[in-house]
Design an enzyme around this catalytic site. Structure first.
Site, mmCIF file in Angstrom:
data_model
loop_
_atom_site.group_PDB
_atom_site.id
_atom_site.type_symbol
_atom_site.label_atom_id
_atom_site.label_comp_id
_atom_site.label_asym_id
_atom_site.label_seq_id
_atom_site.Cartn_x
_atom_site.Cartn_y
_atom_site.Cartn_z
ATOM 1 N N TYR A 143 6.115 -3.148 4.542
ATOM 2 C CA TYR A 143 5.028 -3.375 5.168
ATOM 3 C C TYR A 143 4.019 -2.416 4.762
ATOM 4 C CZ TYR A 143 1.517 -3.825 8.992
ATOM 5 O OH TYR A 143 0.241 -4.094 9.666
ATOM 6 N N ASP A 235 4.301 3.946 -0.750
ATOM 7 C CA ASP A 235 3.599 3.812 0.322
ATOM 8 C C ASP A 235 4.048 4.674 1.551
ATOM 9 O OD1 ASP A 235 2.223 3.232 2.733
ATOM 10 O OD2 ASP A 235 2.488 1.106 2.766
ATOM 11 N N LYS A 264 -1.473 7.786 9.039
ATOM 12 C CA LYS A 264 -0.802 7.969 10.269
ATOM 13 C C LYS A 264 -0.839 9.648 10.595
ATOM 14 C CE LYS A 264 1.526 3.747 11.005
ATOM 15 N NZ LYS A 264 2.281 2.966 10.351
HETATM 16 C C1 LIG Z 1 1.457 1.715 9.490
HETATM 17 C C2 LIG Z 1 1.745 1.430 8.183
HETATM 18 C C3 LIG Z 1 0.700 0.931 7.251
HETATM 19 C C4 LIG Z 1 -0.629 0.463 7.805
HETATM 20 O O1 LIG Z 1 -1.459 1.450 8.422
HETATM 21 P P1 LIG Z 1 -2.506 0.894 9.475
HETATM 22 O O2 LIG Z 1 -3.208 2.658 9.757
HETATM 23 O O3 LIG Z 1 -1.840 0.441 10.572
HETATM 24 O O4 LIG Z 1 -3.748 0.233 8.633
HETATM 25 C C5 LIG Z 1 0.728 0.427 5.745
HETATM 26 N N1 LIG Z 1 2.025 1.029 5.327
HETATM 27 C C6 LIG Z 1 3.152 1.449 6.049
HETATM 28 C C7 LIG Z 1 4.204 1.906 5.473
HETATM 29 C C8 LIG Z 1 2.958 1.587 7.509
HETATM 30 O O5 LIG Z 1 3.885 1.958 8.309
#
Ligand SMILES: *Cc1c(COP(=O)(O)O)cnc(C)c1O
Length: 424
Positions: A143, A235, A264
């Site tokens: 994701y 990521d 985050k």
């Molecule tokens: C949460 C998340 C995102 C997206 O971040 P948002 O602040 O919700 O846009 C992208 N990559 C990973 C791995 C995530 O856990």
């Protein structure tokens, strides 16, 4: 347990917010989500005054829990009272970038943005701009936020958009492969090597059950990208400053990506994202280079203060030792319970991430498909609601990670294990 106020609020919300929420996963709990009135250490209190041990923790950002330490709070309040933002640079952006560059092995420069999604969008654009190529390889079950290039389903043979509103022609540039499958990654490079701008991968799949990499997997991705002139993009929006402590997951695994996306934790509970990497690549972003990137709120002083003070506090107060030890205690305790009561299920996680995946075949999931196969209905309709009745909030669906914070206690862990014992 009385949850009437949550029900009434959801009823109102359904009239004015699509699906009653502002982010899809929040509506997953049946029959309606729990509305929060406030947080308190490792707990949340809902709109009906019920108190729960909270393992959602904002879906990842709240490394310190709901009680912001005095020094973090003071920094946030000072920034807010001095005027929230300017559209001109401030010192705190430099301080925060220096902190990240000092601790994260592969990062020399940082561009702050406002969400994880924006970070991955910018990283993909930068990788394409830097290499002059269009294709990106992603992991099935990975994701990367709500972005066009990665919302795809399919495999190496062909990908299609996983949401209406995304042109098929976008998905043609994305090549999904199974996580932990070195042969699939090699085959993708054999077929498309000269057109691949980047491999985009979460070091640990953390939005699909929590799947750890097989030993050597990331090294293989590192070697393949290098050999074919593509970038390796980690990521680390979830794993950054959570798995592997201040070095992030790349430090833990000893693999240096070309670019890293953050989000985050680095905003201390405020909206944030960032892209980091080597100077040579980062310099391609405007205004240093030609790959356009901009944002009114990027490097927001209040967010920067909250994020930097949070990370400094974590570094100085042994926060990672605390959250990792409680994470291990949870995983150990859950393993004992699962062995007794649900031997087909899998306890997964690392450091301060934990989860029980309701796998059906009693083996640890190795990729997104293994997790997708889980007993989702039991989780949604029977297990999670019972945990809620026992005063424990788990992530809103079977696939999201659960997070330990500095504010959680041994007692929270023991209560949670007791509730799992009853509910599993
Ligand atoms: C949460 C998340 C995102 C997206 O971040 P948002 O602040 O919700 O846009 C992208 N990559 C990973 C791995 C995530 O856990």
């Amino acid at each position: 347990m009385n949850r009437e106020t949550s029900r009434d609020l959801y009823d109102r919300a359904l009239d004015v917010l699509p699906g009653g929420v502002n982010s899809s996963v929040r509506a997953a709990p049946q029959p309606y989500p729990t509305f929060v009135s406030k947080g308190d250490a490792g707990h949340v209190v809902d709109a009906d005054d019920n108190r729960y041990v909270d393992w959602v923790m904002g879906l990842g950002p709240l490394l310190l829990g709901h009680d912001v330490p005095d020094e973090v709070q003071a920094a946030i309040q000072r920034r807010t009272s001095e005027g929230p933002m300017y559209g001109m640079p401030t010192e705190i952006e430099v301080d925060h970038a220096e902190f990240i560059a000092r601790h994260v092995p592969s990062v020399e420069m940082v561009r702050f943005v406002n969400s994880g999604t924006e970070a991955t969008v910018s990283a993909v654009r930068l990788a394409r701009g830097f290499t002059g190529r269009d294709k990106v390889i992603v992991m099935q079950g990975g994701y990367h936020g709500a972005q066009e290039s990665t919302l795809v389903s399919g495999d190496r043979e062909g990908a299609s958009p996983s949401s209406p509103g995304i042109p098929q022609s976008f998905a043609e540039h994305t090549i999904p492969v199974p996580f932990n499958d070195e042969e699939a990654a090699k085959a993708a490079f054999e077929e498309h090597g000269d057109d691949v701008a980047a491999v985009l991968v979460e070091p640990i799949l953390a939005n699909k059950g929590i799947v750890e990499p097989n030993p050597g997997y990331h090294e293989t991705l590192r070697a393949l990208t290098r050999e074919h002139g593509a970038l390796l993009v980690f990521d680390e929006v979830i794993t950054g400053f959570r798995v592997g402590g201040l070095q992030c997951a790349q430090g833990k695994f000893g693999v240096e990506p070309d670019l890293t996306t953050f989000g985050k934790v680095i905003g201390g509970g405020f909206p944030v994202g960032a892209v980091g990497g080597k100077t040579e690549i980062m310099q391609e972003l405007t205004p240093a280079g030609d790959v356009f990137q901009a944002g009114t709120f990027s490097g927001h002083p209040v967010t920067m203060a909250a994020g930097l003070e949070t990370l400094k506090y974590a570094a100085e107060e042994d926060v990672f030792d605390h959250v990792n030890a409680l994470g291990e205690r949870l995983r150990d305790g859950l393993r004992d319970i699962v062995e007794d009561q649900a031997p087909n299920y899998s306890v997964v996680g690392a450091d301060s991430l934990f989860k029980v995946v309701f796998t059906r075949r009693g083996r640890q999931p190795r990729n997104g498909a293994d997790v997708a196969d889980a007993a989702v209905d039991r989780w949604n309709r029977v297990f999670r609601p019972q945990m809620l009745d026992e005063g424990v909030v788990l992530s809103q669906n079977q696939f999201e990670s659960q997070f330990v914070s500095a504010a959680h206690t041994e007692e929270d862990v023991e209560r949670t294990l007791e509730a799992y014992k009853d509910a599993l």
